[in-house]
Scaffold this motif. Structure first.
Motif, PDB file in Angstrom:
ATOM      1  N   TRP A 262      63.022  89.846  13.509  1.00 45.44           N
ATOM      2  CA  TRP A 262      61.976  90.859  13.503  1.00 45.44           C
ATOM      3  C   TRP A 262      60.747  90.409  12.731  1.00 45.44           C
ATOM      4  O   TRP A 262      59.650  90.947  12.930  1.00 45.44           O
ATOM      5  N   GLY A 263      60.898  89.449  11.831  1.00 44.29           N
ATOM      6  CA  GLY A 263      59.726  88.960  11.114  1.00 44.29           C
ATOM      7  C   GLY A 263      58.702  88.346  12.052  1.00 44.29           C
ATOM      8  O   GLY A 263      57.490  88.471  11.831  1.00 44.29           O
ATOM      9  N   VAL A 264      59.169  87.686  13.101  1.00 45.96           N
ATOM     10  CA  VAL A 264      58.243  87.101  14.076  1.00 45.96           C
ATOM     11  C   VAL A 264      57.486  88.207  14.809  1.00 45.96           C
ATOM     12  O   VAL A 264      56.271  88.121  15.023  1.00 45.96           O
ATOM     13  N   THR A 265      58.223  89.263  15.189  1.00 45.60           N
ATOM     14  CA  THR A 265      57.569  90.385  15.869  1.00 45.60           C
ATOM     15  C   THR A 265      56.535  91.050  14.966  1.00 45.60           C
ATOM     16  O   THR A 265      55.418  91.371  15.398  1.00 45.60           O
ATOM     17  N   LEU A 266      56.889  91.244  13.683  1.00 51.33           N
ATOM     18  CA  LEU A 266      55.943  91.833  12.735  1.00 51.33           C
ATOM     19  C   LEU A 266      54.718  90.948  12.544  1.00 51.33           C
ATOM     20  O   LEU A 266      53.584  91.429  12.463  1.00 51.33           O
ATOM     21  N   PHE A 267      54.942  89.660  12.495  1.00 46.86           N
ATOM     22  CA  PHE A 267      53.826  88.719  12.330  1.00 46.86           C
ATOM     23  C   PHE A 267      52.846  88.828  13.495  1.00 46.86           C
ATOM     24  O   PHE A 267      51.629  88.885  13.308  1.00 46.86           O
ATOM     25  N   TRP A 268      53.377  88.875  14.729  1.00 44.30           N
ATOM     26  CA  TRP A 268      52.500  88.957  15.891  1.00 44.30           C
ATOM     27  C   TRP A 268      51.782  90.302  15.954  1.00 44.30           C
ATOM     28  O   TRP A 268      50.628  90.377  16.403  1.00 44.30           O
ATOM     29  N   LEU A 269      52.459  91.383  15.514  1.00 44.43           N
ATOM     30  CA  LEU A 269      51.793  92.682  15.488  1.00 44.43           C
ATOM     31  C   LEU A 269      50.629  92.683  14.504  1.00 44.43           C
ATOM     32  O   LEU A 269      49.529  93.181  14.805  1.00 44.43           O
TER      33      LEU A 269
END
Length: 341
Positions: A262-269
């Motif tokens: 989920w850190g990758v998803t948060l980063f892209w958001l």
């Protein structure tokens, strides 16, 4: 004379029929007992060429992967797993309704030395694999490691996946674990530095095998705890199956559920919000800098009027003196009154 010719002709036909009946079947031998088979259009080839790989006896509609692998031999398998194969030049093929296939594939040099094989294996469903010997012209060769004679390893306890995911795994780092299992030597000879194969399978796909060597010796009737590292690719998530194999026997299988990073998803958001906002502010600053100012000349007039000289001039020209009004302005023909004398 004609009768003798007829007799000789009949004898020749009988001999030919007997030879055909006695000759081995032209089809691969493994096809007779229902096992899948693979045949090659040529026993060797050079890099840049191609060969035709054909097969029969496979499951109808099965998806197969064809690879040229080094450090391999029929009966020994692919030592080192797919790391010994030319994966980039591999080809996929689907069997027809009869379980047969035929397809060309390029000849490539595998990362490991020969002996080499054309390795054909199922990708989904029931696992099946066949190795056909093949020589890559000009590719180096090296002897295969000697198989352990007399040693027989068996799992004595349930295998476990130990370890935990760090913070970086939440941001897409490769998940890693340690597969721990206790094996015993049930054979009559010691097993020295055994080479295991660790496979990871995602969903319904076939496992990808990698070679792992354990340093040590297991004497007959003794046991040892084996620790083998397992690592997935970066960003991997979902349900995986970890298997360990010694020789051609699978010793243990263990499920592994990997959470989504989920850190990758948060980063892209955050990136999707911060970058447009920054671009908007930069664009507004550029527009404000290059657009023309409204009434630029009139803005400077009040500033000039605030100077001392300009202020005095404005007062003199705009303010009428009380004794210099139109009604009381002095006239040349009108005498000036000076008061009582």
């Amino acid at each position: 004379m004609n009768g003798g010719t007829t007799i000789r002709t009949g004898l020749l036909v009988l001999l030919l029929a007997g030879a055909l009946l006695a000759a081995p079947d032209a089809r691969p031998a493994a096809a007779a007992d229902g096992r899948p088979t693979v045949s090659l259009s040529a026993p060797q080839g050079g890099k840049g060429g191609d060969i035709t790989v054909s097969g029969a006896g496979w499951r109808p509609g099965a998806l197969l992967m064809m690879l040229i692998c080094g450090r391999s031999a029929p009966g020994r398998g692919v030592i080192g797993g797919t790391n010994s194969c030319a994966n980039a030049e591999g080809r996929a093929v689907t069997t027809d309704a009869r379980g047969a296939f035929s397809k060309k594939m390029p000849v490539a040099e595998p990362p490991k030395p020969c002996p080499c094989v054309v390795h054909v294996a199922t990708v989904t469903g029931e696992q099946a694999a066949v190795d056909a010997p093949f020589t890559v012209a000009g590719h180096p060769s090296a002897p295969l490691p000697r198989p352990t004679a007399g040693g027989k390893l068996a799992v004595l306890a349930t295998a476990e996946l130990r370890g935990s995911s760090g913070l970086l795994v939440r941001f897409g780092a490769p998940p890693s674990r340690e597969l721990v299992l206790t094996v015993g030597n049930l054979g009559s000879a010691p097993v020295e530095n055994p080479v295991f194969q660790v496979g990871t399978a995602h969903g319904v796909f076939a496992p990808q095998w990698e070679e792992r060597q354990w340093r040590g010796t297991i004497q007959p009737g003794r046991k040892a705890q084996i620790r083998l590292p397992v690592q997935l690719s970066a960003g991997a998530h979902g349900d995986y199956q970890v298997s360990v194999k010694y020789g051609s026997k699978v010793l243990a299988e263990q499920p592994w559920g990997v959470g989504r990073p989920w850190g990758v998803t948060l980063f892209w958001l955050l990136l999707a919000v911060v970058v447009p906002a920054a671009l908007f502010r930069i664009g507004m600053a550029v527009v404000d800098h290059v657009r023309p100012q409204r009434g630029g000349r009139h803005r400077n007039a009040p500033t000039a009027a605030r100077t001392p000289s300009s202020a005095a001039t404005a007062t003199i020209t705009t303010t009428a003196l009380p004794w210099f009004t139109p009604d009381s302005a002095p006239s040349e023909n009108r005498p000036t009154t000076k008061g009582h004398t």
